[in-house]
Design a protein around this motif. Structure first.
Motif, short mmCIF file in Angstrom:
data_model
loop_
_atom_site.label_atom_id
_atom_site.label_comp_id
_atom_site.label_asym_id
_atom_site.label_seq_id
_atom_site.Cartn_x
_atom_site.Cartn_y
_atom_site.Cartn_z
N ILE A 105 43.30 48.27 32.41
CA ILE A 105 42.48 47.06 32.30
C ILE A 105 41.58 47.16 31.07
O ILE A 105 40.77 48.08 30.95
CB ILE A 105 41.63 46.89 33.58
N ILE A 106 41.79 46.22 30.15
CA ILE A 106 41.01 46.23 28.90
C ILE A 106 40.33 44.88 28.75
O ILE A 106 41.00 43.85 28.61
CB ILE A 106 41.93 46.48 27.68
N THR A 107 39.01 44.86 28.80
CA THR A 107 38.33 43.58 28.55
C THR A 107 37.80 43.59 27.13
O THR A 107 37.46 44.63 26.60
CB THR A 107 37.13 43.36 29.51
N PHE A 108 37.75 42.42 26.52
CA PHE A 108 37.20 42.38 25.16
C PHE A 108 36.61 41.02 24.83
O PHE A 108 37.02 40.00 25.36
CB PHE A 108 38.28 42.76 24.12
N HIS A 109 35.64 41.06 23.94
CA HIS A 109 35.07 39.83 23.41
C HIS A 109 35.08 39.96 21.89
O HIS A 109 34.39 40.82 21.33
CB HIS A 109 33.64 39.63 23.92
N GLU B 296 51.37 48.11 34.01
CA GLU B 296 51.05 46.91 33.23
C GLU B 296 49.78 47.18 32.44
O GLU B 296 49.03 48.11 32.75
CB GLU B 296 50.81 45.71 34.15
N ILE B 297 49.58 46.38 31.40
CA ILE B 297 48.32 46.42 30.67
C ILE B 297 47.71 45.03 30.78
O ILE B 297 48.30 44.05 30.31
CB ILE B 297 48.54 46.80 29.19
N ILE B 298 46.57 44.94 31.44
CA ILE B 298 45.94 43.64 31.64
C ILE B 298 44.81 43.49 30.63
O ILE B 298 43.86 44.28 30.62
CB ILE B 298 45.38 43.52 33.07
N LEU B 299 44.95 42.47 29.77
CA LEU B 299 43.88 42.18 28.82
C LEU B 299 43.05 41.04 29.38
O LEU B 299 43.59 40.02 29.80
CB LEU B 299 44.47 41.74 27.48
N ILE B 300 41.75 41.23 29.41
CA ILE B 300 40.88 40.12 29.78
C ILE B 300 40.14 39.70 28.53
O ILE B 300 39.30 40.44 28.00
CB ILE B 300 39.89 40.47 30.90
N ASP B 301 40.51 38.52 28.04
CA ASP B 301 39.85 37.97 26.86
C ASP B 301 38.59 37.27 27.35
O ASP B 301 38.66 36.21 27.97
CB ASP B 301 40.82 37.00 26.17
N ARG C 38 42.52 34.90 30.17
CA ARG C 38 41.40 34.46 29.35
C ARG C 38 40.33 33.82 30.22
O ARG C 38 40.62 32.95 31.04
CB ARG C 38 41.89 33.47 28.29
N ASN C 39 39.09 34.26 30.05
CA ASN C 39 37.98 33.65 30.78
C ASN C 39 37.68 32.27 30.20
O ASN C 39 37.70 32.10 28.98
CB ASN C 39 36.72 34.51 30.69
N ARG D 265 34.83 30.95 30.26
CA ARG D 265 33.50 31.05 29.65
C ARG D 265 33.16 32.53 29.54
O ARG D 265 33.82 33.38 30.16
CB ARG D 265 32.45 30.32 30.48
N ARG D 266 32.16 32.81 28.77
CA ARG D 266 31.76 34.21 28.58
C ARG D 266 31.22 34.78 29.89
O ARG D 266 30.28 34.23 30.46
CB ARG D 266 30.68 34.25 27.48
N GLU D 267 31.79 35.86 30.34
CA GLU D 267 31.37 36.46 31.61
C GLU D 267 30.68 37.80 31.43
O GLU D 267 29.92 38.23 32.28
CB GLU D 267 32.59 36.66 32.52
N GLY D 268 30.99 38.50 30.34
CA GLY D 268 30.49 39.87 30.21
C GLY D 268 31.51 40.85 30.74
O GLY D 268 32.45 40.47 31.44
N LEU D 269 31.32 42.11 30.40
CA LEU D 269 32.37 43.08 30.71
C LEU D 269 32.48 43.37 32.19
O LEU D 269 33.55 43.75 32.69
CB LEU D 269 32.15 44.37 29.90
N ILE D 270 31.40 43.19 32.94
CA ILE D 270 31.42 43.58 34.36
C ILE D 270 32.30 42.62 35.17
O ILE D 270 33.24 43.04 35.85
CB ILE D 270 29.97 43.64 34.91
N ARG D 271 32.00 41.33 35.07
CA ARG D 271 32.83 40.36 35.81
C ARG D 271 34.26 40.32 35.26
O ARG D 271 35.22 40.11 35.98
CB ARG D 271 32.20 38.97 35.78
#
Ligand code: UD2
Ligand code: MN
Length: 475
Positions: free
Chosen positions: A135-139, A164-169, A191-192, A194-200
């Motif tokens: 799980i990779i989140t990024f902004h 799997e590799i899950i990207l959270i944009d 893709r979110n 709206r901006r959620e931050g890395l935690i959510r």
């Protein structure tokens, strides 16, 4: 006859002395010398040497080029990277707080030094390890660092272990940064709106994960040789363990890959055995993890209440998770045979909609109020400005703590972190009077003062062991 016997004894003595020296040398062999064990296992190297770089490109068991093509499927890597380039005359640090020009120059992959202790290469792991969802989140991550993170995972992990590799944009300006990457086999992009931050964002990733084990990574990492197996092995043996690698440093200026110290608790000697066994648990235990890179059983993550989703953007969640894991029946470990490189930065390259300071205070206040019991006074003494600032309702988290029957913070202090000596009230206040200094632990010396270096875990591993009061020191 007598002379022959004397000669034989002399030869044997010399041989014995040489043998002893060789044995001792082997035992102290520096990490930069070649590892014979992994060399014999080594496949043909597809190493790309980066000119002018200091590191020794050795022993990187990168998958041969032909297979690399297959790794990316129909994904057009060149077009992806060319789609976003530094404009001439533009400050290469402006957008990402690291040298984008250097990162782009490196391309999507490179050989890196195997920074493990040489003994790690001879460890073996179960052949039936469970697979994991990465799980990779990024902004607004740079394309070159994001792609290198993904490719390093695909190249340096046994393929069956990567489900799997899950990207959270996290609502980056350009949706294509993420979307295009989903052409790579195994890569999914969420893709979110709206901006959620890395935690959510991480919670969203975890909720959509299909593997039974979760692996979290920042979006500017390079995983090293055999990084994954030691962690999955430890979690497979005991699902209540939450494990991290040693986090190596990727220079934000020239992108050199630099080994972090393996001096965990008790020093090099004490962890020596761990190199042979993939950890004797007491030696690998850590009170707090840096927060960005860890492996955790998915049902244990859910059972323990995932994350506090009222925390925003960045910060504090690593303390909250660390306290919760320990106090509610789990354990935290840093495994010396697992290494992952990370670009540590000096400032945040992104904005905080509610402001950096207020966000950090909100998050850490939540952690302190829910978990630190009477010890939260030290948090407030060190950070008086936190008093009176909004942190929302913590009712749900207190209910969770009760439901899970978690131990008091005093237990954590006495059993998990006994070397942290709680200072006198006055001593804590004086920390603040001295301006921008942080309250930090220094090995066995108890609490000490150190110059605030960026924020919380935005610094190398050896410095993460401080209470939230010492976490955000500005930036
Ligand atoms: C460290 C951790 C990081 C996190 C943080 C405390 C490591 C290596 N890194 O900070 O994972 O635990 O401490 O909160 O231990 N991001 C978003 N949305 C945002 C902001 C950030 O998705 O609104 C992403 C960002 O692109 C990156 C990750 O979250 O992939 C962590 O952010 P960072 O790299 O700025 O944090 P870092 O390494 O300073
Ligand atoms: Mn990071």
């Amino acid at each position: 006859m007598r002379r022959i016997r004397a000669n034989a004894i002399a030869i044997l003595t010399v041989a014995w002395i040489l043998g002893t020296f060789y044995y001792l040398w082997q035992d102290n062999k520096p990490q930069s010398s070649p590892s014979s064990a992994s060399q014999t296992r080594g496949r043909s190297h597809a190493q790309k040497l980066v000119p002018g770089r200091l590191e020794i490109h050795r022993d990187d068991r990168t998958i041969p080029l032909i297979q690399q093509g297959q790794l990316l499927g129909g994904f057009d890597e060149k077009a992806y990277l060319a789609g976003k380039q530094l404009k001439p005359g533009e400050d290469p640090y402006r957008e990402h707080a690291f040298n984008l020009q250097e990162s782009d120059r490196l391309g999507s992959e490179r050989a890196i030094r195997d920074t493990r202790h040489y003994r790690c290469a001879s460890l073996s792991y179960d052949t039936d390890l469970p697979s994991t969802s990465i799980i990779i989140t990024f902004h607004n991550e740079a394309r070159s660092t994001l792609l290198r993170t993904i490719k390093s995972v695909l190249m340096r992990s046994p393929p069956p272990l990567i489900q799997e590799i899950i990207l959270i944009d996290d609502f980056s300006s350009d949706p294509e940064d993420c979307q295009l990457l989903s052409q790579i086999p195994k890569v999914r992009c969420l893709r979110n709106g709206r901006r959620e931050g890395l935690i959510r964002s991480r919670v969203r990733g975890a909720n959509s994960a299909s593997a039974s084990i979760l692996t979290f990574l920042d979006s500017h990492c390079e995983v090293n040789t055999d990084w994954l197996q030691p962690m999955i092995q430890r979690v497979k043996e005991d699902h209540t363990r939450v494990v991290s690698p040693i986090i190596d440093v990727i220079s934000l200026d020239n992108f050199a890959y630099l080994a972090a110290s393996a001096d965990l608790r008790g020093g090099e000697d004490a962890t020596h055995k761990s190199y042979r066994t993939n950890c004797l648990s007491s030696l690998c235990r850590t009170p707090v993890i840096a927060g960005g890179i860890f492996v955790m059983d998915k049902s244990w993550f859910n059972h323990l209440g995932q994350y506090d989703t009222h925390m925003d953007i960045w910060g504090g969640e690593n303390f909250e998770l660390s306290f919760r894991v320990w106090m509610c029946g789990g354990s935290l470990e840093i495994l010396p045979c697992s290494r992952v490189g990370h670009v540590f930065r000096k400032r945040h390259p992104y904005d905080f909609p509610e402001g950096n300071a207020l966000t950090y205070i909100k998050n850490t206040r939540r952690a302190a109020e829910v978990w630190m019991d009477e010890y939260k006074q030290y948090y407030y003494s060190a950070r008086p400005s936190a008093q009176g600032k909004a942190f929302g309702s913590i009712a749900d988290r207190l209910t969770l703590r009760r439901k899970l029957n978690c131990k008091p913070f005093r237990w954590y202090m006495e059993n998990v972190y006994p070397e942290l000596r709680v200072p006198e009230q006055e001593a804590v206040s004086s920390v603040l009077k001295q301006g921008g200094l942080c309250l930090e632990t220094r090995g066995t010396d108890g609490l000490g003062l150190a110059e605030c270096r960026g924020i919380g875990a935005n610094r190398p591993q050896s410095q993460v062991r401080s209470l939230p009061s010492g976490g955000d020191c500005g930036s």
